[in-house]
Design a protein around this motif. Structure first.
Motif, PDB file in Angstrom:
ATOM      1  N   GLN A  43     -39.444 -68.012   8.384  1.00 49.14           N
ATOM      2  CA  GLN A  43     -39.835 -68.929   9.449  1.00 49.14           C
ATOM      3  C   GLN A  43     -38.886 -70.113   9.604  1.00 49.14           C
ATOM      4  N   MET A  44     -37.984 -70.318   8.643  1.00 53.05           N
ATOM      5  CA  MET A  44     -36.991 -71.382   8.808  1.00 53.05           C
ATOM      6  C   MET A  44     -36.121 -71.125  10.027  1.00 53.05           C
ATOM      7  N   ASN A  45     -35.914 -69.857  10.367  1.00 54.24           N
ATOM      8  CA  ASN A  45     -35.085 -69.533  11.519  1.00 54.24           C
ATOM      9  C   ASN A  45     -35.733 -69.929  12.838  1.00 54.24           C
ATOM     10  N   ASN A  46     -37.042 -70.210  12.819  1.00 50.12           N
ATOM     11  CA  ASN A  46     -37.747 -70.646  14.022  1.00 50.12           C
ATOM     12  C   ASN A  46     -37.993 -72.146  14.040  1.00 50.12           C
ATOM     13  N   THR A  47     -37.394 -72.846  13.080  1.00 49.32           N
ATOM     14  CA  THR A  47     -37.593 -74.288  12.972  1.00 49.32           C
ATOM     15  C   THR A  47     -36.337 -75.008  13.419  1.00 49.32           C
ATOM     16  N   ALA A  48     -36.475 -75.805  14.475  1.00 53.04           N
ATOM     17  CA  ALA A  48     -35.295 -76.482  15.021  1.00 53.04           C
ATOM     18  C   ALA A  48     -34.706 -77.462  14.007  1.00 53.04           C
ATOM     19  N   GLU A  49     -35.530 -78.364  13.497  1.00 52.72           N
ATOM     20  CA  GLU A  49     -35.055 -79.345  12.528  1.00 52.72           C
ATOM     21  C   GLU A  49     -36.042 -79.442  11.364  1.00 52.72           C
ATOM     22  N   VAL A  50     -35.497 -79.542  10.162  1.00 47.74           N
ATOM     23  CA  VAL A  50     -36.298 -79.756   8.961  1.00 47.74           C
ATOM     24  C   VAL A  50     -35.987 -81.153   8.452  1.00 47.74           C
ATOM     25  N   GLU A  51     -37.002 -82.010   8.411  1.00 51.98           N
ATOM     26  CA  GLU A  51     -36.790 -83.396   8.003  1.00 51.98           C
ATOM     27  C   GLU A  51     -37.491 -83.745   6.690  1.00 51.98           C
ATOM     28  N   ASN A  52     -38.148 -82.751   6.087  1.00 53.42           N
ATOM     29  CA  ASN A  52     -38.914 -83.057   4.864  1.00 53.42           C
ATOM     30  C   ASN A  52     -38.489 -82.180   3.697  1.00 53.42           C
ATOM     31  N   TYR A  53     -37.205 -81.764   3.710  1.00 54.18           N
ATOM     32  CA  TYR A  53     -36.692 -81.010   2.568  1.00 54.18           C
ATOM     33  C   TYR A  53     -35.761 -81.916   1.784  1.00 54.18           C
ATOM     34  N   PRO A  54     -36.010 -82.097   0.481  1.00 51.95           N
ATOM     35  CA  PRO A  54     -35.212 -83.037  -0.317  1.00 51.95           C
ATOM     36  C   PRO A  54     -33.709 -82.740  -0.244  1.00 51.95           C
ATOM     37  N   GLY A  55     -32.946 -83.813  -0.128  1.00 47.94           N
ATOM     38  CA  GLY A  55     -31.493 -83.676  -0.103  1.00 47.94           C
ATOM     39  C   GLY A  55     -30.891 -83.748   1.283  1.00 47.94           C
ATOM     40  N   PHE A  56     -31.739 -83.659   2.319  1.00 44.55           N
ATOM     41  CA  PHE A  56     -31.245 -83.690   3.693  1.00 44.55           C
ATOM     42  C   PHE A  56     -32.101 -84.649   4.518  1.00 44.55           C
ATOM     43  N   ASP A  57     -31.442 -85.570   5.226  1.00 47.37           N
ATOM     44  CA  ASP A  57     -32.188 -86.403   6.169  1.00 47.37           C
ATOM     45  C   ASP A  57     -32.756 -85.515   7.271  1.00 47.37           C
ATOM     46  N   SER A  58     -31.941 -84.575   7.709  1.00 45.06           N
ATOM     47  CA  SER A  58     -32.362 -83.611   8.717  1.00 45.06           C
ATOM     48  C   SER A  58     -31.395 -82.438   8.670  1.00 45.06           C
ATOM     49  N   ILE A  59     -31.932 -81.233   8.786  1.00 48.38           N
ATOM     50  CA  ILE A  59     -31.086 -80.047   8.793  1.00 48.38           C
ATOM     51  C   ILE A  59     -31.748 -78.989   9.661  1.00 48.38           C
ATOM     52  N   MET A  60     -30.943 -78.280  10.422  1.00 51.66           N
ATOM     53  CA  MET A  60     -31.478 -77.207  11.240  1.00 51.66           C
ATOM     54  C   MET A  60     -32.015 -76.098  10.338  1.00 51.66           C
ATOM     55  N   GLY A  61     -33.157 -75.529  10.712  1.00 53.59           N
ATOM     56  CA  GLY A  61     -33.767 -74.480   9.907  1.00 53.59           C
ATOM     57  C   GLY A  61     -32.825 -73.335   9.586  1.00 53.59           C
ATOM     58  N   PRO A  62     -32.115 -72.774  10.586  1.00 56.20           N
ATOM     59  CA  PRO A  62     -31.183 -71.685  10.296  1.00 56.20           C
ATOM     60  C   PRO A  62     -30.042 -72.094   9.366  1.00 56.20           C
TER      61      PRO A  62
END
Length: 311
Positions: A43-62
């Motif tokens: 389902q990460m491939n369907n997520t535009a931006e991930v903002e709650n994964y440690p180590g990244f302020d924001s990262i695209m799911g894919p």
């Protein structure tokens, strides 16, 4: 007759949990096959931006999926496509994983097949996924600060999402097809006391509408009066249920009455050598971080299990 490939562990599913388990197990020098019927990442491939994964302020799911995949295969884990149709127990320490692309044999199996959100099945739902349509307030709520949003559903999860969103959005409208919520009384009381939360009863979504970039409104119908209406929303959070992807494992008798797989703290099911991780597990919080945690625990547990078999 096609030769059946043998591994220490077969991981069914290549989402964040499956890929983490592959990293841990292969780094421990186990032979690992990771199999998925789609592209790695789940389902990460369907997520535009991930903002709650440690180590990244924001990262695209894919992009996060790509990084996890590179990590999961760096120690020799193999990745292959295929749809798993079942698991057969050959003896106490051998399992046969049947797929539409050929069978695999392993000493241990990690089930990481995840779950699917139940969809409304209305026009615009698929087109606006990641553009205003979401199935996870914790994941995407921050994108709608100060906006008007809708939550579709009336159970615990829908009301919990509504309460969470009320901390961020300007207003939250909970849309339910019945005239009362199914959520626990304490959740209902909290929601009804919150000035930001409104309710639409006997109402169903007919279509999700917007421009080329984002959701703008919902087309609604009152299922008692048949009256039609349109309401403006920036975000639509659909929470009418989750379906675990466990159909292929029903013969093992390891699922609960709702289809989820119970495990112990080591991610082990009641069958020795079969583990379950991530969103397919019987658990409360289904996030990338919790799947990764499950995967690390299972990867280590599998190493210990296989080591005992080899002693």
């Amino acid at each position: 007759m096609t030769e059946i490939k043998q591994y220490d562990v077969v991981i069914i599913g290549a989402g964040p949990g499956g890929m983490t388990a592959a990293t841990y197990a292969s780094r421990a020098e186990l032979s690992v096959a990771m199999i998925d019927q789609g592209i790695y990442g789940g389902q990460m491939n369907n997520t535009a931006e991930v903002e709650n994964y440690p180590g990244f302020d924001s990262i695209m799911g894919p992009d996060l999926a790509e990084k996890m995949y590179a990590s999961s295969t760096q120690f020799g884990a193999e990745y292959t496509f295929g749809r798993v149709t079942g698991i057969e127990l050959l003896d106490h320490n051998r399992k046969l994983v049947r797929t539409d692309m050929g069978d695999l044999e392993a000493k241990a199996v990690i089930i990481a097949t995840g779950s699917e959100h139940t969809h409304l099945g209305v026009p615009g739902e698929e087109a606006y996924q990641g553009k205003g349509v979401s199935y996870c307030a914790v994941c995407d709520g921050a994108f709608f600060k100060g906006e008007d949003v809708a939550v579709i559903g009336g159970g615990d999860s829908a009301v919990e999402e509504g309460l969470y969103l009320a901390n961020l959005a300007r207003s939250v409208t909970i849309i339910h097809r019945h005239d009362q919520l199914k959520a626990q009384p304490i959740l209902q009381e909290r929601a009804k006391k919150n000035d930001k939360i409104k309710f639409l009863w006997h109402t169903e979504v007919q279509a999700i509408e917007g421009d080329e970039q984002e959701v703008q409104s919902l087309s609604l119908i009152n299922n008692q009066t048949q009256a039609l209406s349109t309401m403006s929303f920036a975000g639509v959070f659909i929470y009418i249920g989750l379906k675990p992807n466990t159909q292929a494992f029903l013969n093992l008798d390891i699922v609960d009455q709702h289809g989820w797989i119970p495990t112990d703290e080591q991610m082990a099911t009641k069958i020795p050598g079969i583990y379950a991780i991530g969103d397919v597990r019987q658990k409360t919080l289904r996030q990338i971080t919790t799947a990764v945690g499950d995967g690390g625990i299972a990867g280590q547990a599998v190493y210990e299990y296989v080591s005992q078999l080899n002693d």
